[in-house]
Structures are given as structure tokens and as C-alpha cells.
Design a protein around this motif. Sequence first.
Motif, PDB file in Angstrom:
ATOM      1  N   VAL A 172      -2.201   8.147  -7.619  1.00 32.25           N
ATOM      2  CA  VAL A 172      -2.966   7.392  -6.622  1.00 32.25           C
ATOM      3  C   VAL A 172      -3.341   8.261  -5.413  1.00 32.25           C
ATOM      4  O   VAL A 172      -2.469   8.867  -4.789  1.00 32.25           O
ATOM      5  N   ALA A 173      -4.649   8.309  -5.116  1.00 24.97           N
ATOM      6  CA  ALA A 173      -5.090   9.060  -3.929  1.00 24.97           C
ATOM      7  C   ALA A 173      -5.073   8.151  -2.707  1.00 24.97           C
ATOM      8  O   ALA A 173      -4.689   8.558  -1.621  1.00 24.97           O
ATOM      9  N   ASN A 174      -5.523   6.917  -2.866  1.00 17.04           N
ATOM     10  CA  ASN A 174      -5.509   5.977  -1.745  1.00 17.04           C
ATOM     11  C   ASN A 174      -5.412   4.546  -2.282  1.00 17.04           C
ATOM     12  O   ASN A 174      -5.811   4.288  -3.418  1.00 17.04           O
ATOM     13  N   GLU A 200       0.844  -1.211   0.000  1.00 21.76           N
ATOM     14  CA  GLU A 200       0.000   0.000   0.000  1.00 21.76           C
ATOM     15  C   GLU A 200       0.874   1.253   0.000  1.00 21.76           C
ATOM     16  O   GLU A 200       0.631   2.205  -0.738  1.00 21.76           O
ATOM     17  N   ASN A 201       1.913   1.253   0.849  1.00 21.31           N
ATOM     18  CA  ASN A 201       2.797   2.415   0.931  1.00 21.31           C
ATOM     19  C   ASN A 201       3.424   2.735  -0.410  1.00 21.31           C
ATOM     20  O   ASN A 201       3.546   3.901  -0.791  1.00 21.31           O
ATOM     21  N   LEU A 202       3.829   1.695  -1.134  1.00 22.29           N
ATOM     22  CA  LEU A 202       4.444   1.931  -2.441  1.00 22.29           C
ATOM     23  C   LEU A 202       3.419   2.516  -3.407  1.00 22.29           C
ATOM     24  O   LEU A 202       3.698   3.482  -4.112  1.00 22.29           O
ATOM     25  N   ALA A 203       2.202   1.962  -3.411  1.00 21.80           N
ATOM     26  CA  ALA A 203       1.178   2.445  -4.341  1.00 21.80           C
ATOM     27  C   ALA A 203       0.841   3.909  -4.069  1.00 21.80           C
ATOM     28  O   ALA A 203       0.662   4.695  -5.001  1.00 21.80           O
ATOM     29  N   ILE A 204       0.792   4.285  -2.785  1.00 19.58           N
ATOM     30  CA  ILE A 204       0.441   5.668  -2.445  1.00 19.58           C
ATOM     31  C   ILE A 204       1.519   6.640  -2.939  1.00 19.58           C
ATOM     32  O   ILE A 204       1.258   7.805  -3.190  1.00 19.58           O
ATOM     33  N   GLY A 205       2.745   6.119  -3.153  1.00 19.10           N
ATOM     34  CA  GLY A 205       3.816   6.958  -3.703  1.00 19.10           C
ATOM     35  C   GLY A 205       3.660   7.224  -5.193  1.00 19.10           C
ATOM     36  O   GLY A 205       4.374   8.045  -5.760  1.00 19.10           O
TER      37      GLY A 205
END
Length: 547
Positions: free
Chosen positions: A465-467, A456-461
Motif C-alpha cells: 500500500v502506497a496510500n 488508514e494507519n493500519l492499511a499504510i503498514g
Amino acid sequence: MQGLMMDMPLLVSGILQHAARHYGDTEIVSRRVEGDLHRYTYADCERRSRQLADALSRDGVSIGDRVATLAWNGYRHMELYYAVGGMGAVIHTINPRLHPEQIAWIVNHAGDVHLAFDLTFLPIVEAIAAHCPNVKSWIAMADEDRQPASARVVNLVNYETLLARGSTDYRWPEIDERSAAGLCYTSGTTGNPKGAMYTHRSTVLHAYAAALPDAMGASSRDCILPVVPMFHVNAWGLPYTCPLVGAKIVFPGAQLDGKSLYELFESEGVTYSAGVPTVWLGLLQHVRQAGVKFSSFKRTVIGGSACPPAMIRAFRDEFGVEVIHAWGMTEMSPLGTLCRLQNRHLRQSEAAQQKILEKQGHVIFGVDMKIVDDEYRELPWDGKTFGNLLVRGPWVIREYFRGEGGDPLKYDADGRGWFPTGDVATIDADGYMQITDRSKDVIKSGGEWISTIDLENLAIGHPAVANAAVIGVPHPKWDERPLLVIVKKPGAEVTRDELIAFYEGKVARWWMPDDVQFVESIPLGATGKILKTKLREQFHDYRLPGA
Ligand code: AMP
């Protein structure tokens, strides 16, 4: 041989008395539900809290009785904390974001005798009053001329009218420091919530610990705005830590959007804050869009769920604000670990320091932790091995209220009890802990574990991506594989393949999500955490391509 020191009990009333005497003119500023700003001082707060304690005891509230609140962060809520706790009764804060049925269940389970509420929550009170026969009065936290009327609530009382019946001659009683001071129920995503009952001793020790320089590092020079709510785990203890050190407090009330927070930060000179990641997403979005900077804001504690590394970087690089990543839970009052650099890290590269700051951090003295396998064998502190995280300490629960759930502790060979947090974590050789997942959320793929938090942390970077949330979905060969669920930023475009490719080189190949689903929003629970149970239900019928 016994030592020969005084046995002065550690009581919450002592904290406020100290603040009134030594920081008597330090301000407490509150955004009220009415929209205006209220200001007064620690001296005023202590006097009114005593008056309220007297009024409540005249009303028949006695030692051990539970008095509940459904309220935002504000001065009246603070007075209730001290009046109720200080007189020897128990302040029971309730999360108004729960379903009314669940709130009624909690009120009845706790055996609350009075319930004080902010006007925003009158509809909840109207919905539950008839189902809570033990509540003798419903106290509206409002000025007398704004007292609401409601045909559905018998015994609707005004807070100010009640308080005025108390005397300022009231003196705080000296009670046993092990007596109950506060009660908070866990968020209970599965089954009924359970009550964590804090003592005076645990609350005061937690406040001391939180104030330490490598913990929250709060001081009388700070102006602290707790965004984290007083209705869940005592706003991480800030209503106790702030008066203990004499910091100015700014309570934001119900207005928690980025713009309102920013205005309050600037007008009151806020130096320090604390909240869950979702709140800071809103604030960052506002300051970026408005093209403004902070003039006094220096540090913020972020916890409750994993703080995305991109957020730590954004605060530091764009706004000069230090993020202190923290971990804890209702059962721990809540603070367990906080992440600050030590001398040994100062000569390391910025990238290496950033890696440390992404962890949930180091325990505060008082909390002991370890990681164990499923047979409770202790695992090494090598920063790689995942294990179930267990804790012990003087502000960690021994059992739940009314013995609910039996004995929660696991006992080691020396007979010491440890509380299983339900989190899976690594601990490195320097003692820095990193949460991998809730044990219920970790993905088990081919017998190995995949951390949904890391994915999740990588995707939010990713800039579009908002969430993001990751859940395990069934797979015929690997048991479970990761599915990435994405909310796009307004107007942004990104494809499934681009998102999957974004993980290349950042995680092991077998950790990469098998598929991506785009959604309008991700379900959040009452404390702002992603509701993975709901998300799993939502994708119950989903099948991976080719699976
Ligand atoms: P609560 O009791 O509602 O405060 O929830 C406690 C749980 O929130 C912990 O057991 C963790 O699963 C999660 N949590 C709290 N802080 C963090 C954090 N910094 N990173 C990851 N998970 C966290």
C-alpha cells in the motif's frame, strides 16, 4: 498589589534583533527558485529586514496594514516576515496551492495593500491582479536582472529595487505586543476560509514554547530545515523559533522531492526538520531506493495529519531518526501537542513506547485541553473515551478576522472560553492525546464511532500500500460503514480480501472495512491533507456489496 517588573513588549522584531546580536554569523541558507543556493547570516537578515521595513513605510505602509506573500520557504520570505511584522504591519501568508479564485477572495477579504511573490507564482498573480483593486503593488521576489515583465500586471515592482530605497538606519518601533503581526487563513474545505490573526505576543510565546526540550527541542547547535511551508501557519513557527535559539536555517525553496531534500540535508548538515507525512513518504522512498543513510539528520517533527506508525518505525529502525509526532491547527499558531517520552516510559517495552509515540502527544505549557461530549460535559482521561477536543491558551484564537462566523468559543461554568477544534480525540491518564478523527470524518456505525485514522494507519503498514483513505458510506442497518480506498505501490499486487484480512486481530471485528476500492491517487488539499469531502463526492454513487 501590582508586581514591579518592566513591561517590555514581546515583539517579533526582538527575536531577530537577538539573533543578529548573539548569533550574528549563524547562517541562513536558501535554495532559490533560480535553483542556486543563497547564503547569508542572521546579521544580514536583520539589516535587510530593517531596510525593507523602512522602504515599505516610505511607500505608505502603516501600522495594521496587511502585506501578503505567495512564496516558498526562503530568505526573502523571512525578511518579509520580520520587516512587515516588525514595523507594526501584518504579514499575510497565502497558500499558493489554493485555486486562484480563492486566492483573490482571500486577498480582498484581508484588504492586502501589497503582495510579494516568488517568480513561480507569476501566473497566479497574472490571473488575480485585475480582481484585486486594493493591491497597490505586486512585488516580484527576484534579483533585479531577473525581474519579469507582464502586460497583465500593473504596478509590478522588483523586491531588490524596493529594498534598496530603504535605509539601514531604520530602528524597530516599540509597539503594543497585542497588536496584529501575522494573518493566515484556514484551509476551508467547506465554506470560505477564515482568517486567524496572530499577535506579537502570541507569536513570541509560541516560539518560546516550541523551543522547549519536550516540544521541538531546538537549540543553537541545530541546523533546521523547515519543509513545512512558510505560506501555511508560519512553517509551524520555525522562522521565529530558529532565530530565538540561534539555530542555522536551511530553506528548501520549491524543490521538495526526496532527492533534492536528501542532498540538502547532507550538504548542509541538517540535524532537524519538520513537515507533513506526505513529504516524508517521498524522502523515505528516495533514501531506500538509493540505498543511502543520513549523516547528520537526528530528529523530525511530523504533523498536519496523523503520522502513520509505520513511518515512525521506518525512521527509527532504518535511519536512526527520532520522529516527534505533533498536532496543531491554524487557529493555534499552530502547536498544541507534541509527543516525547517521559521518565515514566523509559522502562517500558519498546512496543509500549511505540504505542505512546503514535499518539499526538502532550500539551506544551500554555495550552489547556479537554474532551467533551455533544452536550459539552467533560469526559474522562482514560485513553479510551472519545470526545470533542477543546483548547484554550495565549496562542489560540479568540475570534476570526472581521468577526467571521461569530463567536467561535464555547464557555464553561466559570465563563472561560474554549475553542472547539473540530477534532475528536482520547486523552490518557498521563495526558497524552490521540486524535481519532475530524468530527466530520468519524464513521458512525450503529451508534458507535469508528476512527478512520486508525484504519488508514493500519492499511499504510501493508507492504503493497502506497496510500490509504477511509470514508463512511451509507448502510441500511448500521447507518455508515467503512470503505477503504487504496493506492497500490508501483508494481505491487494485493486483493480486496487480503486487505480486509490484514485487519484481523488488529481491530475489533465491527471496525473492519466492508469493502476496498483501488484508485490511482487520493485527492489532497492545499496543505497536503486527504480531501475527504472530495473522496466522499467521488464515491457518492458507490453502494456496499449487499447493502
Ligand atoms: P490546519 O489548520 O490546516 O493546520 O489543520 C488542522 C487540522 O489538521 C487539525 O484540526 C487536525 O484535524 C489535523 N491535524 C493536524 N495535526 C494532526 C496530527 N498529528 N494527527 C491528526 N490530525 C492532525
